[in-house]
Design an enzyme around this catalytic site. Sequence first.
Site: not given
Ligand code: GLN
Length: 491
Positions: A76, A151, A175
């Site tokens: 990532k 994400s 995410s």
């Molecule tokens: N969807 C959540 C957010 O936007 C979690 C994102 C994540 O786990 N990085 O904060």
Amino acid sequence: MLNLSLKQLSDSLAAKQVSSVEMTRFFLDRIAKHNDELNAFITVDEEKTLAQAAAADARIAKGDVAPLTGIPVAHKDIFCARGWLTTCASKMLSNFIAPYDAHVISRFNDAGAVMLGKTNMDEFAMGSSNETSFYGPVKNPWDMTRVPGGSSGGSAAAVAARIAPVATATDTGGSIRQPAALTGLTGLKPTYGLVSRYGMIAFASSLDQGGVLSKSAEDAALVLNVMAGFDARDSTSIEHAPEDYTRDLRSTSADPAQPLAGLRVGVVKEHFGAGLSADVGGPVQAALEQFRKLGATLVDVSTPSAKLAVPAYYVIAPAEASSNLSRFDGARYGHRAADYRDLAEMYSKSRAEGFGSEVKRRILIGAYVLSHGYYDAYYVKAQKIRRLIANDFAAAFAQCDIVVGPTSPTVAFPLGAKASDPVQMYLNDIYTIPANLAGLPAMSIPCGFGEHGLPVGLHMVGNYFAEAQMLNIAHQYQLATDWHARAPEGV
Ligand code: GLN
């Protein structure tokens, strides 16, 4: 090579049936063929990657092999990797070549793994659909008109489309697990503190945790063996004795038909109410039945405070983000505005130009909830809710060994469907966020298909440091089912 497990890939390298250069070339060619459409990778550097593969081959020739030596791994683009463009999918870092390796990256390097490239993601990991990336959305390989989740959408799409054998990811509120669910993968978020955050670009430091997106629990165990470990450079890294996460991948009972005999599976009743799409609920219920067949006992558990998790998260995570992202000011690295009159304007213009709108929304919310007069009303309150949620889990673990439910309320949704409605987007993580707030390890594993033939994920939360046990539960389920082995057609 497409569907081989990491163990099989590793065995074929050890047996000299294939070299790391050949294996890496195979995946690079697949990336070249499919990435234009998928947009799963932000950076691919064939020369650097093949040089690492050649070095791995030299190690293998000398017999100096670890389980991931020579295996290509996608990372990532939140992990700093020396000499590699490391963008966090933001315009702010679109010119940032990392001068050092994240702890996670150096662990893979030490293991002799090959870095296949940097994967797309939501900007600064803020999102659930990979649509906030400065580099454009990632497509779900099961249906190119739909999101892969976020994400870590790029890592998920890459593994699901079999253009990478495995990928790293991070999980602040879901995410790793939500994209795993939406793309039919196994996703593991370890106990908070098990994987070092050093060099992992910070979003919400008390929640962020590195982990893995893979085709199976067995693969995830091998990768966790590499990623986990104490690191003095991360003050929240835990001095936990190293474990072999593959050690428990075996039946725990004398009866081969009942490998999970004695296991108590807690079913969170609140997670099966309104808000859960029926096409997701069906496969999840069937998975519970499968656990029963494997010998487990189902017990009802309740996590009454979990309904407060999303609002508490959207106070705590933006608060920490607003602080973490204050370092991006155009002064030392990253994007700097071309024209400005004075220092203050350089800061404000660089930040106005460098951040996308979701990131700005989080910074504004964070600054607001931390401000004088609102701190107690929002931030302190949210921290109290966090404690209640951890207490709920502690009570549940007095009754069961693992807590299960759906990972995501729906299957993958169409690109654009929720992009203009932040609250709808935030609700994607309703089942995953509690584990982050409590710091508990959690996984998503494929358990069937819902509407439009799209994958459904089963969510599991274990007690602190119960990764080995949780991986085995997932492994036993995967030995008895083949949902995890299904791959999308056409890629
Ligand atoms: N969807 C959540 C957010 O936007 C979690 C994102 C994540 O786990 N990085 O904060």
